[in-house]
Design an enzyme around this catalytic site. Sequence first.
Site, PDB file in Angstrom:
ATOM      1  N   PHE A 152       0.885  -1.167   0.000  1.00 17.05           N
ATOM      2  CA  PHE A 152       0.000   0.000   0.000  1.00 17.05           C
ATOM      3  C   PHE A 152       0.924   1.218   0.000  1.00 17.05           C
ATOM      4  O   PHE A 152       1.843   1.301   0.824  1.00 17.05           O
ATOM      5  CB  PHE A 152      -0.846  -0.042   1.281  1.00 17.05           C
ATOM      6  CG  PHE A 152      -1.920   1.010   1.368  1.00 17.05           C
ATOM      7  CD1 PHE A 152      -3.193   0.765   0.879  1.00 17.05           C
ATOM      8  CD2 PHE A 152      -1.657   2.230   1.953  1.00 17.05           C
ATOM      9  CE1 PHE A 152      -4.182   1.727   0.971  1.00 17.05           C
ATOM     10  CE2 PHE A 152      -2.649   3.197   2.054  1.00 17.05           C
ATOM     11  CZ  PHE A 152      -3.915   2.937   1.558  1.00 17.05           C
ATOM     12  N   ASP A 221       2.519  -4.893   8.881  1.00 13.22           N
ATOM     13  CA  ASP A 221       1.335  -4.054   8.738  1.00 13.22           C
ATOM     14  C   ASP A 221       0.124  -4.990   8.658  1.00 13.22           C
ATOM     15  O   ASP A 221       0.030  -5.823   7.747  1.00 13.22           O
ATOM     16  CB  ASP A 221       1.457  -3.198   7.470  1.00 13.22           C
ATOM     17  CG  ASP A 221       0.292  -2.234   7.307  1.00 13.22           C
ATOM     18  OD1 ASP A 221      -0.832  -2.602   7.694  1.00 13.22           O
ATOM     19  OD2 ASP A 221       0.499  -1.127   6.780  1.00 13.22           O
ATOM     20  N   TYR A 246     -10.248   1.076  11.151  1.00 10.79           N
ATOM     21  CA  TYR A 246     -11.503   1.423  10.467  1.00 10.79           C
ATOM     22  C   TYR A 246     -11.884   0.412   9.394  1.00 10.79           C
ATOM     23  O   TYR A 246     -12.880   0.571   8.732  1.00 10.79           O
ATOM     24  CB  TYR A 246     -11.434   2.838   9.876  1.00 10.79           C
ATOM     25  CG  TYR A 246     -10.184   3.136   9.073  1.00 10.79           C
ATOM     26  CD1 TYR A 246     -10.040   2.683   7.772  1.00 10.79           C
ATOM     27  CD2 TYR A 246      -9.142   3.874   9.632  1.00 10.79           C
ATOM     28  CE1 TYR A 246      -8.897   2.936   7.048  1.00 10.79           C
ATOM     29  CE2 TYR A 246      -7.994   4.136   8.911  1.00 10.79           C
ATOM     30  CZ  TYR A 246      -7.879   3.666   7.613  1.00 10.79           C
ATOM     31  OH  TYR A 246      -6.742   3.923   6.904  1.00 10.79           O
ATOM     32  N   LYS A 247     -11.066  -0.632   9.188  1.00 10.03           N
ATOM     33  CA  LYS A 247     -11.404  -1.661   8.201  1.00 10.03           C
ATOM     34  C   LYS A 247     -12.162  -2.781   8.923  1.00 10.03           C
ATOM     35  O   LYS A 247     -13.294  -2.578   9.329  1.00 10.03           O
ATOM     36  CB  LYS A 247     -10.136  -2.120   7.484  1.00 10.03           C
ATOM     37  CG  LYS A 247      -9.551  -0.985   6.608  1.00 10.03           C
ATOM     38  CD  LYS A 247      -8.194  -1.269   6.012  1.00 10.03           C
ATOM     39  CE  LYS A 247      -7.698  -0.048   5.237  1.00 10.03           C
ATOM     40  NZ  LYS A 247      -6.270  -0.106   4.906  1.00 10.03           N
ATOM     41  N   ARG A 395     -12.577  -4.986  -6.319  1.00  8.43           N
ATOM     42  CA  ARG A 395     -12.200  -5.544  -5.031  1.00  8.43           C
ATOM     43  C   ARG A 395     -13.440  -5.725  -4.157  1.00  8.43           C
ATOM     44  O   ARG A 395     -14.240  -4.791  -4.012  1.00  8.43           O
ATOM     45  CB  ARG A 395     -11.212  -4.579  -4.369  1.00  8.43           C
ATOM     46  CG  ARG A 395     -10.313  -5.194  -3.332  1.00  8.43           C
ATOM     47  CD  ARG A 395      -9.296  -4.164  -2.871  1.00  8.43           C
ATOM     48  NE  ARG A 395      -9.944  -3.090  -2.119  1.00  8.43           N
ATOM     49  CZ  ARG A 395      -9.408  -2.512  -1.047  1.00  8.43           C
ATOM     50  NH1 ARG A 395      -8.221  -2.895  -0.614  1.00  8.43           N
ATOM     51  NH2 ARG A 395     -10.031  -1.550  -0.424  1.00  8.43           N
TER      52      ARG A 395
HETATM   53  C1  LIG Z   1      -5.490   1.087   4.881  1.00  8.90           C
HETATM   54  C2  LIG Z   1      -4.010   0.973   4.932  1.00  8.90           C
HETATM   55  C3  LIG Z   1      -3.220   2.005   5.453  1.00  8.90           C
HETATM   56  C4  LIG Z   1      -3.863   3.279   5.898  1.00  8.90           C
HETATM   57  O1  LIG Z   1      -2.992   4.199   6.421  1.00  8.90           O
HETATM   58  P1  LIG Z   1      -3.566   5.468   7.196  1.00  8.90           P
HETATM   59  O2  LIG Z   1      -2.387   6.171   7.643  1.00  8.90           O
HETATM   60  O3  LIG Z   1      -4.453   4.929   8.282  1.00  8.90           O
HETATM   61  O4  LIG Z   1      -4.386   6.247   6.222  1.00  8.90           O
HETATM   62  C5  LIG Z   1      -1.863   1.802   5.544  1.00  8.90           C
HETATM   63  N1  LIG Z   1      -1.289   0.649   5.138  1.00  8.90           N
HETATM   64  C6  LIG Z   1      -2.021  -0.355   4.607  1.00  8.90           C
HETATM   65  C7  LIG Z   1      -1.364  -1.617   4.174  1.00  8.90           C
HETATM   66  C8  LIG Z   1      -3.393  -0.220   4.475  1.00  8.90           C
HETATM   67  O5  LIG Z   1      -4.117  -1.195   3.949  1.00  8.90           O
END
Ligand SMILES: *Cc1c(COP(=O)(O)O)cnc(C)c1O
Length: 420
Positions: A152, A221, A246-247, A395
């Site tokens: 990500f 992560d 939040y997921k 997705r």
């Molecule tokens: C959703 C997600 C994030 C989100 O990062 P924020 O700083 O909370 O916006 C980071 N890394 C991964 C792998 C994600 O899926």
Amino acid sequence: MSETYEFAEKYEEKAAQAAKLDAADGLAALRDRFVLDTASDHAGGAAGVYLDGNSLGALPRAVPGRIEDVVRRQWGELRIRSWDESGWWTAPERIGDRIAPLVGAAPGQIVVGDSTSVNVFKALVAAVRMAGEGGSAGAAPRDEIVVDASTFPTDGYIAESAARMTGCRIVPVLPADVPGVLGPRTAAVLLNHVDYRTGRLHDLPGLTAAVHAAGALAVWDLCHSAGALPVELDAHGVDLAVGCTYKYLNGGPGSPAYLYVRRELQPRFDSPLPGWNSHAEPFGMRPEYEAGSGAVRGRVGTPDILSMLALEAALEVWDGVSIEAVRAKSLALTDFFLECVDAYVPRGLVESVTPSAHAERGSQVALRCEGAGDVMRRLIERGVVGDYRAPDILRFGFTPLYVSFAEVERAARVLRDVLG
Ligand SMILES: *Cc1c(COP(=O)(O)O)cnc(C)c1O
């Protein structure tokens, strides 16, 4: 046999299969703990199907009432007294301990606060600092940070900056190739447990062991795994981990993330953002910094109490829920979706990029499809909400706490209509 007739038969067979799976689903009752669409919310009469809980989890019913109380009574009436009397000050560690069993961590190792991006920064810089300690005289420095090349984006951006600040070099590789690039110069390795795009589940135990064999630290992560499948941080000796809430944890838009620091490493955790909330004596207002002990070290500044207490209420849906049962249902949901898509959608229109092996699959299905952006827009118009990831991925996230098999069947049927 006419095409329409053939489809009617397939639909009937899959719908019956869905009904059986729903009837046998031990988690089915949990759906009532969430606010979701009912049939009357949609023009066509059929309720929407929410398959985007891997971007923003649905609202747990307990949250609005809690927020009302936090705002009106705790803030409105008790005001400053709430830092003690309403437990605001200790919320980051208390809520961390609520997340802990979901990721296989004993209490006292997780602190909630800041965004995932900020926690990636803290974890990675701290990991490089720890890796640099105690090297023998004359040994080459540990100055490489290995990063998942398919990550990500935010993790990659932050890692690049962390590398520049610590005098390291970034080594980008796909997770499967990590063992081949590890060596005496590796300081830290930043990996995703589940790939956000393909839904591939990576081998956390094996990769963590390989990183340790090279004398480096493993930072994971967990954004796309926590709340969807067992993680077992303690059992696998993970050094540091971060994740959002939040997921699959349904904490609400922008709810604070979390940072896990393995207990044995806590005394050596040297935060690059040593804010006053992480001080041993925050109200001593001393000019010199002295780190607090335990998970508190991962704090920075004043926590965002409203979001944090919404998250705390949201986590109550997990009371009495086993993450193993969640994983079993997650795999059954994604299997069933793939089966329905296979049965309904004409060959060649979509191709799953999510691994078919259970051991390599998270809780989502990613379908490669021509014109995916437009296809997703039409799915959403018809109430089937997933998301689109550039350039060509549809997705679909499956949250076992509230997605039913009947919904999965309906989503595949709408996909067939949209593509057909
Ligand atoms: C959703 C997600 C994030 C989100 O990062 P924020 O700083 O909370 O916006 C980071 N890394 C991964 C792998 C994600 O899926």
